[in-house]
Design a protein around this motif. Structure first.
Motif, PDB file in Angstrom:
ATOM      1  N   UNK A 118       0.903  -1.008   0.126  1.00  0.00           N
ATOM      2  CA  UNK A 118      -0.021  -0.059   0.020  1.00  0.00           C
ATOM      3  C   UNK A 118       0.908   1.230  -0.023  1.00  0.00           C
ATOM      4  N   UNK A 119       2.110   1.041   0.226  1.00  0.00           N
ATOM      5  CA  UNK A 119       3.051   2.222   0.436  1.00  0.00           C
ATOM      6  C   UNK A 119       3.739   2.672  -0.765  1.00  0.00           C
ATOM      7  N   UNK A 120       3.992   1.348  -1.582  1.00  0.00           N
ATOM      8  CA  UNK A 120       4.850   1.642  -2.805  1.00  0.00           C
ATOM      9  C   UNK A 120       3.932   2.139  -4.122  1.00  0.00           C
ATOM     10  N   UNK A 121       4.592   2.468  -4.950  1.00  0.00           N
ATOM     11  CA  UNK A 121       3.688   2.871  -6.271  1.00  0.00           C
ATOM     12  C   UNK A 121       3.389   1.482  -6.862  1.00  0.00           C
ATOM     13  N   UNK A 122       2.297   1.923  -7.812  1.00  0.00           N
ATOM     14  CA  UNK A 122       1.795   0.893  -8.763  1.00  0.00           C
ATOM     15  C   UNK A 122       2.785  -0.072  -9.474  1.00  0.00           C
ATOM     16  N   UNK A 123       3.786   0.692  -9.980  1.00  0.00           N
ATOM     17  CA  UNK A 123       4.927  -0.245 -10.754  1.00  0.00           C
ATOM     18  C   UNK A 123       5.665  -1.159 -10.044  1.00  0.00           C
ATOM     19  N   UNK A 124       5.764  -0.838  -8.763  1.00  0.00           N
ATOM     20  CA  UNK A 124       6.555  -1.728  -8.012  1.00  0.00           C
ATOM     21  C   UNK A 124       5.513  -3.039  -7.486  1.00  0.00           C
ATOM     22  N   UNK A 125       4.445  -2.719  -7.131  1.00  0.00           N
ATOM     23  CA  UNK A 125       3.382  -3.668  -6.731  1.00  0.00           C
ATOM     24  C   UNK A 125       3.113  -4.375  -8.222  1.00  0.00           C
ATOM     25  N   UNK A 126       2.986  -3.812  -9.294  1.00  0.00           N
ATOM     26  CA  UNK A 126       2.673  -4.807 -10.429  1.00  0.00           C
ATOM     27  C   UNK A 126       4.217  -5.495 -10.584  1.00  0.00           C
ATOM     28  N   UNK A 127       5.277  -5.051 -10.397  1.00  0.00           N
ATOM     29  CA  UNK A 127       6.629  -5.931 -10.703  1.00  0.00           C
ATOM     30  C   UNK A 127       6.603  -6.945  -9.793  1.00  0.00           C
ATOM     31  N   UNK A 128       5.941  -7.032  -8.330  1.00  0.00           N
ATOM     32  CA  UNK A 128       5.917  -8.075  -7.384  1.00  0.00           C
ATOM     33  C   UNK A 128       4.916  -9.196  -7.956  1.00  0.00           C
ATOM     34  N   UNK A 129       3.882  -8.502  -8.374  1.00  0.00           N
ATOM     35  CA  UNK A 129       2.767  -9.684  -9.101  1.00  0.00           C
ATOM     36  C   UNK A 129       3.523 -10.301 -10.494  1.00  0.00           C
ATOM     37  N   UNK A 130       4.198  -9.658 -11.128  1.00  0.00           N
ATOM     38  CA  UNK A 130       4.835 -10.077 -12.331  1.00  0.00           C
ATOM     39  C   UNK A 130       5.938 -11.233 -12.014  1.00  0.00           C
ATOM     40  N   UNK A 131       6.669 -10.953 -10.966  1.00  0.00           N
ATOM     41  CA  UNK A 131       7.531 -12.236 -10.601  1.00  0.00           C
ATOM     42  C   UNK A 131       6.974 -13.420  -9.946  1.00  0.00           C
ATOM     43  N   UNK A 132       5.711 -13.022  -9.160  1.00  0.00           N
ATOM     44  CA  UNK A 132       5.191 -14.191  -8.662  1.00  0.00           C
ATOM     45  C   UNK A 132       4.253 -14.842  -9.573  1.00  0.00           C
ATOM     46  N   UNK A 133       3.763 -14.231 -10.642  1.00  0.00           N
ATOM     47  CA  UNK A 133       3.036 -15.006 -11.802  1.00  0.00           C
ATOM     48  C   UNK A 133       3.857 -15.627 -12.654  1.00  0.00           C
ATOM     49  N   UNK A 134       5.099 -15.143 -12.722  1.00  0.00           N
ATOM     50  CA  UNK A 134       6.136 -15.789 -13.374  1.00  0.00           C
ATOM     51  C   UNK A 134       6.633 -17.320 -13.046  1.00  0.00           C
ATOM     52  N   UNK A 135       6.919 -16.978 -11.636  1.00  0.00           N
ATOM     53  CA  UNK A 135       7.287 -18.293 -10.615  1.00  0.00           C
ATOM     54  C   UNK A 135       6.066 -19.382 -10.697  1.00  0.00           C
ATOM     55  N   UNK A 136       4.917 -18.876 -10.371  1.00  0.00           N
ATOM     56  CA  UNK A 136       3.937 -20.152 -10.308  1.00  0.00           C
ATOM     57  C   UNK A 136       3.428 -20.429 -11.813  1.00  0.00           C
ATOM     58  N   UNK A 137       3.657 -19.748 -12.750  1.00  0.00           N
ATOM     59  CA  UNK A 137       3.462 -20.284 -13.986  1.00  0.00           C
ATOM     60  C   UNK A 137       4.341 -21.369 -14.499  1.00  0.00           C
TER      61      UNK A 137
END
Length: 188
Positions: A118-137
């Motif tokens: 909630x404190x970081x900007x959208x791009x960093x949160x999106x990057x965390x989601x991207x890394x997580x989605x790549x690992x789980x895929x």
């Protein structure tokens, strides 16, 4: 220096009467994220013949669980994520248990890091989601290779990760609007 004080409520301590209609309305509003994932899972598991339906099912569910677990955890409890993941897993024809595990991992990471997200900007949160989605895929690809007892092409898993990453900004914009306008029962 002037100290900023929060604006006092117009009528502190005054709330609407808790009638059964209001309680049902609040329950429906707070369960809308879970209902959205279930409805999208049923629609995307139907045989419409659209390219990438199974990958889109994962992407929409994963993005929804990630967003609501980070921004409104009361609307996406762990038991609901488990049931949603189980239903999505039963509706898909992928390796058993992988969508369930992916949704639970997304919920756990987003719920644990919700204050930081909630404190970081959208791009960093999106990057965390991207890394997580790549690992789980890639984990799903690995489990499919084990199930088939041969090395398969990772292209569908990479496509799933790319679709999940690409659809998240649209989902996030929709969910921010829904959070402000519909899902937050305390604001009405």
């Amino acid at each position: 220096m002037v100290a900023e004080h929060p604006r006092p409520e117009a009528h502190p301590g005054i709330e609407p009467k808790k009638t059964w209609r209001r309680q049902v309305d609040m329950a429906i509003r707070s369960s809308l994220p879970c209902l959205f994932v279930l409805l999208s899972s049923f629609v995307l598991s139907a045989p419409f013949g659209l390219p990438g339906e199974a990958e889109l099912l994962f992407g929409v569910g994963f993005g929804t669980v990630f967003f609501w677990s980070a921004h409104r955890p009361a609307s996406m409890p762990a038991w609901a994520v488990f049931l949603i993941g189980l239903i999505a897993d039963l509706l898909s024809f992928g390796p058993p248990g992988t969508i369930l595990l992916a949704f639970l991992v997304a919920h756990g990471v987003a719920h644990t890091w919700r204050y930081g997200l909630s404190r970081i900007n959208f791009l960093l949160a999106w990057s965390a989601l991207a890394l997580l989605a790549l690992i789980l895929s890639l984990f799903q690809w690995f489990m499919a290779c084990i199930g088939a007892l041969r090395l398969m092409s990772p292209a569908p898993s990479l496509f799933q990760a790319a679709l999940t990453i690409g659809i998240y900004p649209t989902l996030s914009a929709l969910f921010v609007w829904a959070h402000r306008a519909v899902v937050n029962p305390e604001r009405t």
